[in-house]
Design an enzyme around this catalytic site. Sequence first.
Site, mmCIF file in Angstrom:
data_model
loop_
_atom_site.group_PDB
_atom_site.id
_atom_site.type_symbol
_atom_site.label_atom_id
_atom_site.label_comp_id
_atom_site.label_asym_id
_atom_site.label_seq_id
_atom_site.Cartn_x
_atom_site.Cartn_y
_atom_site.Cartn_z
ATOM 1 C CG ASP A 185 -2.107 0.868 1.104
ATOM 2 O OD1 ASP A 185 -2.322 1.406 0.011
ATOM 3 O OD2 ASP A 185 -2.836 1.022 2.100
ATOM 4 C CG ASN A 217 2.269 1.688 -5.106
ATOM 5 O OD1 ASN A 217 3.177 1.451 -4.320
ATOM 6 N ND2 ASN A 217 1.749 0.770 -5.902
ATOM 7 C CG HIS A 219 0.210 2.408 -9.305
ATOM 8 N ND1 HIS A 219 -0.022 1.992 -8.014
ATOM 9 C CD2 HIS A 219 -0.894 3.104 -9.676
ATOM 10 C CE1 HIS A 219 -1.221 2.421 -7.625
ATOM 11 N NE2 HIS A 219 -1.762 3.110 -8.607
ATOM 12 C CG LEU A 274 10.482 -16.242 -3.782
ATOM 13 C CD1 LEU A 274 10.652 -16.227 -2.264
ATOM 14 C CD2 LEU A 274 10.575 -14.819 -4.325
ATOM 15 N NE ARG A 276 -3.322 -1.803 4.041
ATOM 16 C CZ ARG A 276 -4.548 -1.854 3.540
ATOM 17 N NH1 ARG A 276 -5.386 -2.775 3.946
ATOM 18 N NH2 ARG A 276 -4.937 -0.986 2.631
HETATM 19 C C1 FPP Z 1 -1.635 0.392 -3.397
HETATM 20 O O1 FPP Z 1 -1.249 1.721 -3.496
HETATM 21 C C2 FPP Z 1 -1.193 -0.360 -4.505
HETATM 22 C C3 FPP Z 1 -1.965 -0.942 -5.477
HETATM 23 C C4 FPP Z 1 -3.412 -0.861 -5.582
HETATM 24 C C5 FPP Z 1 -1.388 -1.670 -6.556
HETATM 25 C C6 FPP Z 1 -0.179 -2.436 -6.247
HETATM 26 C C7 FPP Z 1 0.581 -2.468 -7.465
HETATM 27 C C8 FPP Z 1 1.902 -2.413 -7.526
HETATM 28 C C9 FPP Z 1 2.824 -2.357 -6.395
HETATM 29 C C10 FPP Z 1 2.454 -2.406 -8.848
HETATM 30 C C11 FPP Z 1 3.342 -3.549 -9.084
HETATM 31 C C12 FPP Z 1 2.756 -4.874 -9.001
HETATM 32 C C13 FPP Z 1 2.969 -5.772 -9.957
HETATM 33 C C14 FPP Z 1 2.574 -7.181 -9.790
HETATM 34 C C15 FPP Z 1 3.629 -5.367 -11.198
HETATM 35 P P1 FPP Z 1 -2.386 2.790 -3.536
HETATM 36 O O2 FPP Z 1 -2.573 3.217 -4.933
HETATM 37 O O3 FPP Z 1 -3.610 2.260 -2.892
HETATM 38 O O4 FPP Z 1 -1.746 3.917 -2.700
HETATM 39 P P2 FPP Z 1 -2.498 4.993 -1.811
HETATM 40 O O5 FPP Z 1 -3.293 4.233 -0.795
HETATM 41 O O6 FPP Z 1 -1.383 5.767 -1.239
HETATM 42 O O7 FPP Z 1 -3.363 5.782 -2.744
#
Ligand code: FPP
Length: 237
Positions: free
Chosen positions: A16, A18, A33, A127, A184
């Site tokens: 979480d 990004n 992301h 892995l 998390r």
């Molecule tokens: C949460 O951050 C993240 C996601 C919904 C997507 C997770 C995806 C990745 C880490 C990309 C890479 C994964 C692969 C398999 C290539 P958020 O957008 O909810 O962040 P926020 O809560 O700060 O808005």
Amino acid sequence: MSDINKAPTHVAIIMDGNGRWAKSKGFPRTVGHAKGAQNLEDMLYIADELGIKYLTVYAFSTENWKRSEDEVMALMNLFREYLRNGFKKAARNNVRIRVIGYRPGLPKDLQDLADELEEFSKDNTGLQFQIALNYGSRDEITRAVKKIAEDVKEGKINPEDISEEMISKHLDTADIPDPDLMIRTSGEQRLSNYLLWQLAYTEFYYTDTHWPVFGKKDLQEAIEWYNTRDRRYGNAK
Ligand code: FPP
């Protein structure tokens, strides 16, 4: 890592933050992301190096379709690229890759890529890496219940035969041991429909660090914390 700091067998991560990381740097969410994907790449090798055998990450939930069309498209493109590169990675590093979640709900080319990558890497013994894509735990359990109900209807099993083990075997994670540690990132302390059945005895670790900058030191701290827990259930005894 010393014996005292024994790595958990299976670590599950909710990646979480990004979006928040990107915002804090003045970038659009999609940059967060992309950076998160890069970090996941690094984390695979770090997890392997630290002795973790199974790593399961939450990449896209059944609820994530509600995000803006642009963001969903950017994420799907990222997964596409990630799975395409997965063949090389799996071959070079002996990684087995599995995709969990409701596959028919993904774009067709992603479904095919997931099928091919699983087949390609199925004998790899390093892995064991699970990517949750279009995953929701309630959806997974509902699908499992439907499959079992079909078997009852067809007279293959009796209702009395239904056991916890049978339910586990009908989940997307069949044959994968339950996680020992769930991490998390980014401060939230919700489970967000992630592995509800599988996390029954798992230790939960939360950190304020955003996923794109969650590094080796952070994972080591989580493992150190895990080692302070008194584990009575699960894989690590
Ligand atoms: C949460 O951050 C993240 C996601 C919904 C997507 C997770 C995806 C990745 C880490 C990309 C890479 C994964 C692969 C398999 C290539 P958020 O957008 O909810 O962040 P926020 O809560 O700060 O808005």
